[in-house]
Design an enzyme around this catalytic site. Structure first.
Site, PDB file in Angstrom:
ATOM      1  N   TYR A   1       0.857  -1.189   0.000  1.00 39.50           N
ATOM      2  CA  TYR A   1       0.000   0.000   0.000  1.00 39.50           C
ATOM      3  C   TYR A   1       0.891   1.237   0.000  1.00 39.50           C
ATOM      4  O   TYR A   1       1.803   1.369   0.821  1.00 39.50           O
ATOM      5  CB  TYR A   1      -0.885  -0.001   1.239  1.00 39.50           C
ATOM      6  CG  TYR A   1      -2.041   0.955   1.143  1.00 39.50           C
ATOM      7  CD1 TYR A   1      -3.287   0.506   0.747  1.00 39.50           C
ATOM      8  CD2 TYR A   1      -1.888   2.297   1.427  1.00 39.50           C
ATOM      9  CE1 TYR A   1      -4.356   1.378   0.652  1.00 39.50           C
ATOM     10  CE2 TYR A   1      -2.948   3.178   1.324  1.00 39.50           C
ATOM     11  CZ  TYR A   1      -4.186   2.721   0.941  1.00 39.50           C
ATOM     12  OH  TYR A   1      -5.242   3.586   0.843  1.00 39.50           O
TER      13      TYR A   1
ATOM     14  N   TYR B   1      -5.494   4.637  -7.982  1.00 44.14           N
ATOM     15  CA  TYR B   1      -5.733   4.758  -6.542  1.00 44.14           C
ATOM     16  C   TYR B   1      -7.054   4.117  -6.192  1.00 44.14           C
ATOM     17  O   TYR B   1      -8.105   4.743  -6.254  1.00 44.14           O
ATOM     18  CB  TYR B   1      -5.717   6.241  -6.155  1.00 44.14           C
ATOM     19  CG  TYR B   1      -5.872   6.514  -4.676  1.00 44.14           C
ATOM     20  CD1 TYR B   1      -4.945   6.048  -3.759  1.00 44.14           C
ATOM     21  CD2 TYR B   1      -6.934   7.279  -4.197  1.00 44.14           C
ATOM     22  CE1 TYR B   1      -5.074   6.314  -2.403  1.00 44.14           C
ATOM     23  CE2 TYR B   1      -7.071   7.561  -2.849  1.00 44.14           C
ATOM     24  CZ  TYR B   1      -6.143   7.073  -1.961  1.00 44.14           C
ATOM     25  OH  TYR B   1      -6.274   7.357  -0.625  1.00 44.14           O
TER      26      TYR B   1
END
Lengths: 382, 130
Positions: A279, A329
């Site tokens: 992440y 994203y």
């Protein structure tokens, strides 16, 4: 086992609600797996800052007689948490085919992403006070975390830049990535400050779209369309450090406990990991997660990132789709989707030669919610 | 460098009464532990018998960042944001008034001051170099 992956068009895709994207993603994931929507008997939904995805998705998709249905939210760790819950559900027989979906549409034409991500300032109360003090949104909070690391260990903005450069190089090989033009360290250093120590090229981009995965049993997956991706291990960690006095804030994240726990469950060692999908809301998030997972000792993430191990051809195959910095994203679905693609061997130009074991992280809040998944192309990998 | 407008609600009324009088108040439990102002239970022992108690106003610098706003017109404006450890223990997040970010260091001594966005708005605690 992850048997299906559905990705909508991602990026500056306008005119569709998060609910539209979520439904599209689940339909694509079912189709990818070779399943009918009617085969789905479990649904886990999640949404981003604009909301708009809920258990109402069942109705939008015309799903009937579900045996598992819930909306989940632990920010950027949600995708990993959903796969964990879905895996437990299919292992226990609670449900047999569980769709897990995330969708968001923060981007609007003629309006900067900051206008969406920055308008959550509350005018009253404690959150209003935080906003009035100038501490608004994720950028300064993560910047405060990163500064602690820099001051403690001597980490530099140039070292952050190596992470940004490497991920852009990977994005150049990913047709689904939003930003594919190569960047240099000088480009990184010349990009404007967002929240010092973060420059523009330290920050993730913002995307509209949706991604779903289908979780089922290995037996069920065996007869389906795609190479099954086995979920060997998982763990969550939620340290509870955010907006509290905590000596580890910004220095140690939930990855430090969840990573080893997930690897132990999977029965694999860090050295067995072929591909790493972390992440990356900011470059720094990648750096601290590498340390917490044990790829390098605590405090040496900066020199490690700058040592030439990253990027295509490097020793560490990290964020091979460009991640959220350069790819798209979709919160925790970004590393998860690329992990599934790599584990299947469907990465095209960017495919890792060895892809038996893929380590996936999710991070949310301000380094305060973490989920680790260990995925494998073979059930008995490593 | 300015603070924004903020209004009180039921949870913050007593806190803003204190800031209006130039005091930063913390929550304190019968065992003597301090918690940050929004705490509904003691962050050390989970007691819910909390009372307000004024902090000394002294603090040390834990971390800082420089946020750059992009106003519709004119140059980008920097705001130095900090995490500060109050001498009583709890941390607080606010801005650092009138400081050059090039000369900051962890552990520097700070003190609490108060700023208002306007006379009709509540007083907001900020930090200054001591």
């Amino acid at each position: 086992v992850i048997a299906g992956l559905g990705m909508t068009d991602l990026g500056k895709v306008y005119g569709r609600t998060p609910g539209d994207f979520a439904a599209d993603a689940v339909r694509r994931a079912a189709g990818d797996a070779g399943l009918q929507l009617a085969d789905i008997d479990g649904l886990l939904t999640s949404s981003g800052v604009t909301g708009g995805v809920s258990v109402d998705l069942q109705r939008d998709l015309g799903l009937t007689d579900l045996r598992l249905l819930s909306h989940m939210q632990s920010y950027g760790s949600t995708a990993g948490a959903m796969v964990q819950v879905a895996s437990l559900a299919v292992m226990s027989g609670t449900a047999s085919v569980v769709a897990c979906v995330f969708a968001d549409s923060p981007l609007q034409p003629e309006r900067g992403a900051g206008a969406v991500y920055g308008t959550r300032r509350a005018p009253a109360g404690w959150w209003g006070l935080l906003g009035a003090s100038g501490v608004i949104g994720a950028n300064p909070m993560y910047a405060l975390a990163a500064r602690r690391h820099m001051e403690r260990y001597g980490t530099t903005t140039e070292q952050f830049g190596h992470i940004a450069m490497a991920q852009r190089s990977w994005a150049a090989l990913n047709p689904a990535a939003q930003l594919r033009e190569p960047i240099t360290l000088a480009d990184h250093q010349a990009s404007r400050w967002i929240a010092d120590p973060f420059r523009l090229l330290d920050c993730c981009l913002v995307s509209n779209g949706g991604i779903a995965v289908i979780v089922t049993t290995a037996e069920r997956a065996a007869g389906l369309s795609q190479p099954p991706v086995h979920v060997l291990g998982w763990a969550q960690s939620h340290p509870g450090q955010y907006l509290r006095r905590h000596p580890d804030f910004g220095l140690v994240t939930g990855a430090a406990t969840a990573g080893p726990a997930a690897l132990e469950m999977a029965g694999v060692a860090l050295a067995d990991v072929d591909v790493v999908e972390l992440y990356d809301c900011y470059t720094y998030t990648v750096l601290v997660t590498l340390e917490d997972y044990g790829f390098c000792p605590k405090g040496e993430g900066g020199p490690y990132a700058a040592s030439g191990v990253l990027g295509p051809g490097g020793k560490l195959l990290l964020n091979t789709g460009g991640g959220q910095l350069s790819g798209y994203y979709m919160w925790g679905m970004t590393p998860l989707s690329e992990a599934v693609i790599q584990a299947r061997g469907h990465g095209g130009e960017r495919q890792a030669a060895a892809h038996d074991v893929v380590l996936v992280s999710g991070n949310g809040g301000v380094l305060d919610h973490h989920a680790t998944l260990v995925l494998a192309s073979e059930a008995g990998a490593a | 460098m300015t603070v924004g407008p903020v209004a009180r609600d039921a949870a913050t009324a007593e806190f803003f009464d204190a800031t209006a009088a130039g005091k930063f108040e913390l929550r304190r439990c019968p065992a003597g532990h301090f918690s940050e102002p929004p705490a509904a239970q003691c962050t050390t022992c989970a007691s819910t018998s909390l009372h307000w108690e004024a902090a000394s106003g002294g603090a040390t610098l834990v971390s800082w960042a420089v946020a750059w706003s992009r106003p519709a017109t004119g140059e980008p404006q920097p705001t130095v944001l900090v995490i500060a450890e109050l001498d009583e223990g709890p941390w607080w997040w606010s801005q650092l008034a009138d400081a050059d970010p090039a000369n900051l260091a962890v552990g520097q001594r700070l003190r609490i001051e108060f700023r208002r966005a306007g006379p009709e708005h509540e007083a907001v605690p900020v930090f200054a170099l001591a």
